[in-house]
Structure formats: C-alpha cells, structure tokens
Design a protein around this motif. Structure first.
Motif, short mmCIF file in Angstrom:
data_model
loop_
_atom_site.label_atom_id
_atom_site.label_comp_id
_atom_site.label_asym_id
_atom_site.label_seq_id
_atom_site.Cartn_x
_atom_site.Cartn_y
_atom_site.Cartn_z
N PRO A 399 27.86 -33.76 -32.49
CA PRO A 399 26.73 -34.70 -32.39
C PRO A 399 26.92 -35.93 -33.28
O PRO A 399 28.00 -36.13 -33.83
CB PRO A 399 25.55 -33.84 -32.84
CG PRO A 399 26.17 -32.87 -33.79
CD PRO A 399 27.53 -32.56 -33.23
N LEU A 400 25.86 -36.73 -33.48
CA LEU A 400 25.96 -37.95 -34.27
C LEU A 400 26.36 -37.62 -35.71
O LEU A 400 25.96 -36.60 -36.29
CB LEU A 400 24.62 -38.69 -34.27
CG LEU A 400 24.13 -39.18 -32.89
CD1 LEU A 400 22.78 -39.87 -33.03
CD2 LEU A 400 25.15 -40.10 -32.24
N VAL A 401 27.14 -38.55 -36.31
CA VAL A 401 27.66 -38.31 -37.65
C VAL A 401 26.63 -38.75 -38.70
O VAL A 401 25.73 -39.55 -38.43
CB VAL A 401 28.99 -39.07 -37.85
CG1 VAL A 401 30.04 -38.54 -36.91
CG2 VAL A 401 28.77 -40.57 -37.66
N ASN A 402 26.79 -38.21 -39.89
CA ASN A 402 26.04 -38.67 -41.06
C ASN A 402 26.93 -39.64 -41.82
O ASN A 402 28.07 -39.33 -42.16
CB ASN A 402 25.65 -37.49 -41.95
CG ASN A 402 24.73 -36.52 -41.24
OD1 ASN A 402 23.82 -36.97 -40.52
ND2 ASN A 402 24.93 -35.23 -41.46
N VAL A 403 26.43 -40.83 -42.11
CA VAL A 403 27.25 -41.90 -42.71
C VAL A 403 26.71 -42.25 -44.10
O VAL A 403 25.49 -42.38 -44.30
CB VAL A 403 27.25 -43.15 -41.81
CG1 VAL A 403 28.04 -44.27 -42.48
CG2 VAL A 403 27.82 -42.82 -40.45
N THR A 404 27.64 -42.39 -45.04
CA THR A 404 27.30 -42.85 -46.39
C THR A 404 28.16 -44.07 -46.72
O THR A 404 29.39 -44.01 -46.58
CB THR A 404 27.56 -41.73 -47.43
OG1 THR A 404 26.76 -40.60 -47.09
CG2 THR A 404 27.20 -42.21 -48.83
N LEU A 405 27.52 -45.16 -47.16
CA LEU A 405 28.24 -46.40 -47.52
C LEU A 405 28.24 -46.54 -49.03
O LEU A 405 27.19 -46.43 -49.68
CB LEU A 405 27.55 -47.61 -46.87
CG LEU A 405 28.15 -48.97 -47.19
CD1 LEU A 405 29.57 -49.05 -46.63
CD2 LEU A 405 27.28 -50.09 -46.63
N SER A 406 29.43 -46.77 -49.58
CA SER A 406 29.52 -46.92 -51.04
C SER A 406 30.46 -48.07 -51.39
O SER A 406 31.38 -48.38 -50.63
CB SER A 406 29.98 -45.61 -51.68
OG SER A 406 31.28 -45.29 -51.23
N ASP A 411 26.18 -46.06 -54.10
CA ASP A 411 25.64 -45.87 -52.75
C ASP A 411 24.93 -47.15 -52.32
O ASP A 411 23.89 -47.53 -52.87
CB ASP A 411 24.67 -44.69 -52.75
CG ASP A 411 24.19 -44.35 -51.33
OD1 ASP A 411 24.59 -45.05 -50.38
OD2 ASP A 411 23.41 -43.38 -51.21
N LEU A 412 25.53 -47.82 -51.30
CA LEU A 412 24.98 -49.10 -50.86
C LEU A 412 23.82 -48.92 -49.90
O LEU A 412 23.11 -49.89 -49.61
CB LEU A 412 26.07 -49.93 -50.18
CG LEU A 412 27.21 -50.40 -51.10
CD1 LEU A 412 28.19 -51.27 -50.31
CD2 LEU A 412 26.67 -51.19 -52.27
N THR A 413 23.62 -47.71 -49.39
CA THR A 413 22.52 -47.52 -48.44
C THR A 413 21.16 -47.71 -49.13
O THR A 413 20.14 -47.89 -48.46
CB THR A 413 22.58 -46.12 -47.80
OG1 THR A 413 22.55 -45.14 -48.84
CG2 THR A 413 23.85 -45.95 -46.97
N LYS A 414 21.20 -47.69 -50.46
CA LYS A 414 19.96 -47.90 -51.21
C LYS A 414 19.68 -49.38 -51.43
O LYS A 414 18.61 -49.76 -51.89
CB LYS A 414 20.02 -47.17 -52.55
CG LYS A 414 20.16 -45.66 -52.41
CD LYS A 414 20.23 -44.97 -53.76
CE LYS A 414 20.34 -43.46 -53.59
NZ LYS A 414 20.42 -42.76 -54.90
N ASP A 415 20.70 -50.20 -51.09
CA ASP A 415 20.53 -51.65 -51.20
C ASP A 415 19.66 -52.11 -50.04
O ASP A 415 19.94 -51.79 -48.89
CB ASP A 415 21.89 -52.34 -51.16
CG ASP A 415 21.80 -53.82 -51.54
OD1 ASP A 415 20.77 -54.44 -51.21
OD2 ASP A 415 22.78 -54.33 -52.13
N THR A 428 27.44 -49.16 -36.89
CA THR A 428 27.29 -50.59 -37.13
C THR A 428 26.76 -50.81 -38.56
O THR A 428 25.68 -50.30 -38.92
CB THR A 428 26.32 -51.22 -36.13
OG1 THR A 428 26.81 -50.97 -34.80
CG2 THR A 428 26.23 -52.73 -36.35
N LEU A 429 27.58 -51.52 -39.35
CA LEU A 429 27.24 -51.82 -40.74
C LEU A 429 26.75 -53.28 -40.80
O LEU A 429 27.45 -54.19 -40.36
CB LEU A 429 28.45 -51.62 -41.64
CG LEU A 429 28.36 -52.19 -43.05
CD1 LEU A 429 27.30 -51.45 -43.85
CD2 LEU A 429 29.72 -52.08 -43.76
N THR A 430 25.57 -53.48 -41.36
CA THR A 430 25.02 -54.84 -41.51
C THR A 430 24.67 -55.08 -42.98
O THR A 430 23.93 -54.29 -43.60
CB THR A 430 23.77 -55.00 -40.64
OG1 THR A 430 24.09 -54.71 -39.28
CG2 THR A 430 23.24 -56.43 -40.74
N ASN A 431 25.25 -56.17 -43.52
CA ASN A 431 24.98 -56.56 -44.91
C ASN A 431 24.40 -57.98 -44.87
O ASN A 431 25.09 -58.94 -44.53
CB ASN A 431 26.26 -56.52 -45.73
CG ASN A 431 25.98 -56.59 -47.23
OD1 ASN A 431 24.99 -57.17 -47.66
ND2 ASN A 431 26.91 -56.01 -48.01
#
Length: 465
Positions: A399-406, A411-415, A428-431
C-alpha cells in the motif's frame, strides 16, 4: 315292525375267449429232421397243457385251457434308440415300432431312465402312456449321466426293452458366451447414463438371450445389478444415479448355458448434466505484473464455466477496459488476455477481470506496477528566493508508503513551509518560500513493510536570482 336291508357282495370274473389273430406262416424243414415248436425261443414239448400232434405235412398244437402266459407279447421297439436335443434338464428319445406286435396291436410305450450314479437297477418310469415313437424326457439333473430304455405295450403285455447304446450326459451342447466388446457412453443427464456395447466375438455356440448391466460407485468394490430382467439390445440407459458421484459400468452376456465373463469396466465417470450451468472458475488467476514505461504489458488468466463465460476487464475497479488503441483484449479458448500498449505511469493501478454466466460471476483483482525510472537530479537545481521548490519522486509499492523528510538530521515535515503528498504512484515534495537555508542535501526515506528506500535530491537557492 321295522324292516332292514341286507347287502350281499359276490365277485365274478369275465374272461376273454382265446382266438388266433394271426395264422402261423408255413415253415420248411429238411427231410428227416424232426419238427420243433418253440415259444419265446423255448422248445415246446407234448404235455398235459400242450398237445402236439405230427402229421405228414403239418402239425397240430392244442392248448385245451389257455392261460395269460400262453399269449406272446410284442417284440421290442425297433432300434436304434436315438437321443437328440440334449440340454441340462431334458433329452428327446426316438425309435421305430416293433417288427412284430405278437398278434396284438401296440397300444403304447413305456419309457424309463436310469441315473448311472444310482446303480444298475435304478430304473425309474418316466411315462407309461406314450402313444408316439418319440418322447422328451424331462427333469434331468445338469451334469448327470443317464441310460434310457423303451418297451412296447399291447393287450398281451409289455415287450422286452430297447436300450440306449451309451450313457448320455444332461448338459447343453454349447458354452456361455464371451465378454461383450467395446463400450461407450452416448448420453448423460444429471441422474442417468446411456451405455452402448458390441456383441461378444463368441456366443458360445448358442444364441444370446440377453445382457446384464452392473454399476459400481467410486471408491467401492461392490458391483450392483442394474436391470431386473435381461436386456435384449446392445444399449441401455442406467437410471437412478446420483449427480456428481463417480461410477463405473460393465456388461455380461447370457445364453441358455449361463452368464459369460463380464466386460472390462468403463472409465470412472462423474454423473453430471452436460447442459447444466456451472459457475465460472479461474484455473489460472491474474498475477501482479511489473513493466517498463513505454513497453507492452500482458495480463493473462484462464477461466472455465458452462456455458462459456462472458469476460469483462476493469481498471481501478470500475472503469471498464475495452478494445482500442490502448488495450488489446483477446480470448483464446479458456485463456483471456489484456495487453496494455505503451505503458505509462497513469496505467499503474488495480486491474480486475470478471467472468459472468447469467447471474453467476467470478472476479479476480490484480495490482499492476511499473518500474518507471525517476528523473535523476544529477545537476544542481537553482531556484529564486521565495520560489516554491517542487520535486516529484516516482516509486513502486503497495500500500501507500510512509514518508519522512529530513535535512541535516532534522525532521523537515515539522517545518510549516514543507509539505509531502503521497499518492499511489509518486511522492511530491513541496518547499515554499525557499531561502539560502534551504540549500543542502536532503535525504527522503520512503518506508515500506519490506524495508527502506532512499533517494537524494540536491536543492540550491541563490540569493538575488
């Protein structure tokens, strides 16, 4: 005064007077030879009962007081005693009348039989009133040997017997038939089977009187009779079978000598109406497939059913796949193919196939995935200050993956300026509002149940551009 009744019984006999019904024929003797008178080959002599007077050219025999033994019976019937039409329980005897009836007409014949195993004197009368010169002796025992004899009867008594020349065995002159030939089944319903077979190559010498059919259910050794009376033809419909049970059948021919050997058993057969509907069944199910973008991918399965099922292909569960520029749909016997041409990432999703027979259907679902090579960000990406950085990463997985951006271990997902969108084909990563602090090497781990997948993308922002 009472009267009575007196009964007197007196016996008396009525005798038939003696008479000559036939004169003796003239006899010739040699001159000087004494004349002899015989009865039953016994020489008669002059005595008190029989007086013999000789003259020059004749003699006179006088019997003053005749008795029963003075009368000559008939000669025996004329042989040979012929025996024909012998079976296991009867035989037909034939003979000819006596050459000499003893002066009294033959009124009938006595027929007797003797079982040779019972002794020399075990003669049993079969009939004492046979009027013809032929008679069928009944009630013989199969396999026993018999002697027969016949005696003529006239009013003078019973003649000497005419006997058979050799013992006769009570049996049929032929054997049971051989086994029936080739068998096949020409018809079947949900509870009957129609059998056909060929006649035996040998009837044993006697005409076949019928056939007996037996059945045996699968996993048993017991043969069960099917017909209660002999079948007169070479085909028979076996009734009262149980649907979906497996049966074998065999046939035995019979003639008057008995039943022959049974035929070989038929191939074990499941009783089922060939015209009955059966639900679809996938013999070969769809399998998850992988392909390369721009190439052709084939999905294949095999399905059976009665009547032949109608097949429908679907994409994403509801969108029906039909013949056209994108898809080639073929059905070859039980094999069903769906060919996807010029595959792209948009073709990645669940495919299913439905097999339908009236209101009965069967469905198989499969996930189609592509090994679509993501763009390699080999060079540095340049963005203006404040411009949003958008990076799309294709992946394979369900199924769909769990993604963590650092970045730099953080951890950038908290940005609040960073967002990650995970679809079933890409990440899709959007900054947003990028500045110089956004520059650097950013690892993005995509976590699946089978492990971690890492890819790295360099983002650079130059101030003033």
């Amino acid at each position: 005064m009472q009267l009575g009744i007196v009964i007197i019984i007196q016996r008396f006999h009525v005798k038939t007077p003696s008479k000559l019904t036939r004169e003796p024929e003239e006899q010739c003797v040699t001159l000087g030879e004494p004349l002899k008178v015989k009865k039953d080959d016994q020489l008669l002599s002059d005595n008190d009962r029989v007086r013999i007077q000789e003259f020059d050219d004749f003699i006179v025999v006088t019997i003053p007081d005749t008795e029963r033994e003075d009368v000559a019976p008939s000669l025996p019937p004329t042989g040979p005693l012929e025996i024909s039409n012998v079976s296991k329980d009867r035989a037909t005897l034939s003979w000819k009348p006596p050459k000499d009836d003893g002066g009294s007409k033959v009124t009938g014949y006595v027929v007797e039989r003797r079982d040779t195993s019972k002794g020399a004197d075990a003669w049993i009368p079969v009939t004492q009133a046979c009027k013809e010169t032929t008679f069928t002796v009944p009630s013989l025992l199969d396999g026993h040997e018999y002697d027969f004899r016949v005696m003529a009867i006239n009013e003078n008594g019973t003649s000497e017997p005419l006997r058979s020349t050799a013992p006769t065995t009570a049996k049929l002159p032929f054997k049971p038939p051989g086994a029936p030939g080739q068998r096949d089944m020409t018809g079947m319903t949900n509870n009957t089977v129609t059998l056909n077979w060929e006649k035996p190559t040998s009837d044993g010498g006697g005409p076949i009187t019928g056939y007996w059919i037996e059945k045996r259910e699968g996993n048993t050794d017991k043969w069960i009779p099917v017909n209660m009376s002999p079948c007169q033809s070479t085909h028979f419909t076996v009734p009262s079978l149980v649907e979906d049970h497996i049966y074998e059948f065999r046939v035995t021919a019979e003639n008057e000598a008995g039943k022959g050997a049974p035929s070989d058993a038929t191939t074990p057969t499941k009783v089922k109406d060939p015209n009955a509907s059966t639900p679809p069944e996938f013999l070969k199910k769809l399998k998850d497939a992988e392909g390369i973008e721009g190439k052709t991918i084939t999905l294949e399965c095999e399905v059976i059913g009665t009547p032949k099922p109608d097949v429908e292909w679907f994409f994403k569960g509801t969108k029906e796949v039909s013949q056209g520029a994108k898809y080639t749909i073929t059905n070859d016997g039980d094999k069903c193919l769906s060919i996807i041409k010029n595959a792209t990432s948009d073709d990645v999703d669940k495919y299913s196939i439905k097999a339908l027979i009236k209101v009965v259907q069967e469905c198989v679902v499969v996930m189609l995935m592509f090994d679509i090579t993501p763009p390699k960000y080999q060079d540095v990406l340049n963005y203006d200050k404040g411009e949003s950085i958008v990076i799309k990463i294709f992946y394979i997985g369900s199924p769909l993956v769990n993604v963590t951006l650092s970045k730099d271990g953080n951890d950038l997902t908290k940005d609040k300026n960073v967002s990650i969108d995970v679809s079933n084909r890409a990440i899709t990563l959007t900054n947003r509002n990028a500045d110089k602090n956004t520059s650097g090497r950013q690892p993005e781990p995509a976590t699946l149940k089978h492990g971690n997948i890492y890819d790295y993308y360099d983002t650079v922002e130059e101030i003033g551009r």
